[in-house]
Motif scaffolding. Sequence first.
Motif, PDB file in Angstrom:
ATOM      1  N   ASP A 110       0.846  -1.206   0.000  1.00  0.00           N
ATOM      2  CA  ASP A 110       0.000   0.000   0.000  1.00  0.00           C
ATOM      3  C   ASP A 110       0.874   1.246   0.000  1.00  0.00           C
ATOM      4  OD1 ASP A 110      -2.609  -1.156   0.203  1.00  0.00           O
ATOM      5  OD2 ASP A 110      -2.293  -1.480   2.339  1.00  0.00           O
ATOM      6  N   LEU A 111       1.789   1.277   0.931  1.00  0.00           N
ATOM      7  CA  LEU A 111       2.656   2.445   1.059  1.00  0.00           C
ATOM      8  C   LEU A 111       3.476   2.676  -0.201  1.00  0.00           C
ATOM      9  CD1 LEU A 111       3.879   1.983   4.743  1.00  0.00           C
ATOM     10  CD2 LEU A 111       2.341   3.753   3.872  1.00  0.00           C
ATOM     11  N   MET A 112       4.041   1.613  -0.747  1.00  0.00           N
ATOM     12  CA  MET A 112       4.856   1.749  -1.957  1.00  0.00           C
ATOM     13  C   MET A 112       4.017   2.267  -3.116  1.00  0.00           C
ATOM     14  SD  MET A 112       7.364  -1.608  -1.647  1.00  0.00           S
ATOM     15  CE  MET A 112       7.284  -1.863  -3.374  1.00  0.00           C
ATOM     16  N   TYR A 113       2.829   1.697  -3.311  1.00  0.00           N
ATOM     17  CA  TYR A 113       1.974   2.114  -4.428  1.00  0.00           C
ATOM     18  C   TYR A 113       1.582   3.581  -4.294  1.00  0.00           C
ATOM     19  CZ  TYR A 113      -1.982   2.974  -7.387  1.00  0.00           C
ATOM     20  OH  TYR A 113      -2.827   3.559  -8.298  1.00  0.00           O
ATOM     21  N   PHE A 114       1.039   3.968  -3.141  1.00  0.00           N
ATOM     22  CA  PHE A 114       0.515   5.326  -2.990  1.00  0.00           C
ATOM     23  C   PHE A 114       1.622   6.376  -2.949  1.00  0.00           C
ATOM     24  CE2 PHE A 114      -3.259   2.931  -1.590  1.00  0.00           C
ATOM     25  CZ  PHE A 114      -4.180   3.491  -2.463  1.00  0.00           C
ATOM     26  N   LEU A 115       2.768   6.037  -2.385  1.00  0.00           N
ATOM     27  CA  LEU A 115       3.881   6.986  -2.399  1.00  0.00           C
ATOM     28  C   LEU A 115       4.468   7.141  -3.805  1.00  0.00           C
ATOM     29  CD1 LEU A 115       5.648   6.170   0.992  1.00  0.00           C
ATOM     30  CD2 LEU A 115       4.234   8.167   0.425  1.00  0.00           C
ATOM     31  N   ALA A 116       4.556   6.042  -4.542  1.00  0.00           N
ATOM     32  CA  ALA A 116       5.041   6.123  -5.931  1.00  0.00           C
ATOM     33  C   ALA A 116       4.066   6.926  -6.791  1.00  0.00           C
ATOM     34  CB  ALA A 116       5.235   4.723  -6.502  1.00  0.00           C
ATOM     35  N   GLU A 117       2.782   6.666  -6.632  1.00  0.00           N
ATOM     36  CA  GLU A 117       1.763   7.405  -7.376  1.00  0.00           C
ATOM     37  C   GLU A 117       1.841   8.901  -7.061  1.00  0.00           C
ATOM     38  OE1 GLU A 117      -2.866   6.676  -8.122  1.00  0.00           O
ATOM     39  OE2 GLU A 117      -2.441   7.382  -6.081  1.00  0.00           O
ATOM     40  N   THR A 118       1.979   9.219  -5.793  1.00  0.00           N
ATOM     41  CA  THR A 118       2.070  10.622  -5.379  1.00  0.00           C
ATOM     42  C   THR A 118       3.311  11.281  -5.959  1.00  0.00           C
ATOM     43  OG1 THR A 118       0.826  10.160  -3.357  1.00  0.00           O
ATOM     44  CG2 THR A 118       2.167  12.154  -3.364  1.00  0.00           C
ATOM     45  N   ALA A 119       4.433  10.585  -5.954  1.00  0.00           N
ATOM     46  CA  ALA A 119       5.671  11.138  -6.514  1.00  0.00           C
ATOM     47  C   ALA A 119       5.527  11.399  -8.014  1.00  0.00           C
ATOM     48  CB  ALA A 119       6.844  10.199  -6.248  1.00  0.00           C
ATOM     49  N   ILE A 120       4.917  10.477  -8.731  1.00  0.00           N
ATOM     50  CA  ILE A 120       4.724  10.637 -10.171  1.00  0.00           C
ATOM     51  C   ILE A 120       3.787  11.814 -10.453  1.00  0.00           C
ATOM     52  CG2 ILE A 120       3.685   9.565 -12.224  1.00  0.00           C
ATOM     53  CD1 ILE A 120       4.777   6.859 -11.059  1.00  0.00           C
ATOM     54  N   ILE A 121       2.713  11.918  -9.690  1.00  0.00           N
ATOM     55  CA  ILE A 121       1.777  13.025  -9.894  1.00  0.00           C
ATOM     56  C   ILE A 121       2.447  14.360  -9.568  1.00  0.00           C
ATOM     57  CG2 ILE A 121      -0.401  14.061  -9.123  1.00  0.00           C
ATOM     58  CD1 ILE A 121      -1.449  11.174  -8.705  1.00  0.00           C
ATOM     59  N   CYS A 122       3.266  14.395  -8.530  1.00  0.00           N
ATOM     60  CA  CYS A 122       3.977  15.636  -8.194  1.00  0.00           C
ATOM     61  C   CYS A 122       4.937  16.050  -9.309  1.00  0.00           C
ATOM     62  CB  CYS A 122       4.706  15.502  -6.861  1.00  0.00           C
ATOM     63  SG  CYS A 122       3.583  15.560  -5.445  1.00  0.00           S
ATOM     64  N   LEU A 123       5.592  15.090  -9.945  1.00  0.00           N
ATOM     65  CA  LEU A 123       6.442  15.396 -11.105  1.00  0.00           C
ATOM     66  C   LEU A 123       5.599  15.947 -12.253  1.00  0.00           C
ATOM     67  CD1 LEU A 123       8.923  12.380 -11.183  1.00  0.00           C
ATOM     68  CD2 LEU A 123       9.486  14.789 -10.827  1.00  0.00           C
ATOM     69  N   LEU A 124       4.435  15.372 -12.450  1.00  0.00           N
ATOM     70  CA  LEU A 124       3.528  15.865 -13.486  1.00  0.00           C
ATOM     71  C   LEU A 124       3.077  17.290 -13.173  1.00  0.00           C
ATOM     72  CD1 LEU A 124       1.831  15.389 -16.050  1.00  0.00           C
ATOM     73  CD2 LEU A 124       0.058  14.437 -14.556  1.00  0.00           C
ATOM     74  N   VAL A 125       2.742  17.556 -11.917  1.00  0.00           N
ATOM     75  CA  VAL A 125       2.319  18.902 -11.507  1.00  0.00           C
ATOM     76  C   VAL A 125       3.442  19.910 -11.759  1.00  0.00           C
ATOM     77  CG1 VAL A 125       1.754  20.335  -9.491  1.00  0.00           C
ATOM     78  CG2 VAL A 125       0.572  18.160  -9.854  1.00  0.00           C
ATOM     79  N   TYR A 126       4.648  19.563 -11.405  1.00  0.00           N
ATOM     80  CA  TYR A 126       5.797  20.439 -11.628  1.00  0.00           C
ATOM     81  C   TYR A 126       5.943  20.748 -13.120  1.00  0.00           C
ATOM     82  CZ  TYR A 126      10.615  22.133 -11.517  1.00  0.00           C
ATOM     83  OH  TYR A 126      11.749  22.886 -11.666  1.00  0.00           O
ATOM     84  N   THR A 127       5.802  19.716 -13.932  1.00  0.00           N
ATOM     85  CA  THR A 127       5.877  19.894 -15.378  1.00  0.00           C
ATOM     86  C   THR A 127       4.734  20.772 -15.874  1.00  0.00           C
ATOM     87  OG1 THR A 127       6.928  17.729 -15.587  1.00  0.00           O
ATOM     88  CG2 THR A 127       5.961  18.666 -17.595  1.00  0.00           C
TER      89      THR A 127
END
Length: 139
Positions: A110-127
Amino acid sequence: MNRIFEKLTGHLAKNPGRLFLIDSAGALLTAVLLSAVLSNLSPYIGMPKTTLDLLFSIAACFCFYSAACFLFLKAKWALYIRLISFANLLYCALTIAFLFIHYNKLTILDLMYFLAETAIICLLVYTELNVAGKILNKR
């Protein structure tokens, strides 16, 4: 690495519809993973099904929003890019809040999935925010 990012954001600023297509595809992937995979595994993972359903609903709305922008938007790209980027940030904040709320029940997956998803979305937001800035600076 910075040159690659500058080239990418420059390309997306010239073709902002592609950014919405990327966002829509990512939201669709999130929605599918939440509804088809994690929801069916809810007895084995710690995140409650109601929470997964809420996150799925939000991701599905983001998918439709970004797809509609990709298909129909012809002007004011920066405004709509900023709207989805802030919505994505709120989604990340909500996800992190759910991680804290349900922390005692969560598995490492759970932690790995949601933290990875959050990191990817944050990179998208930055872009997205960089692209919106480049679009506004071109005026």
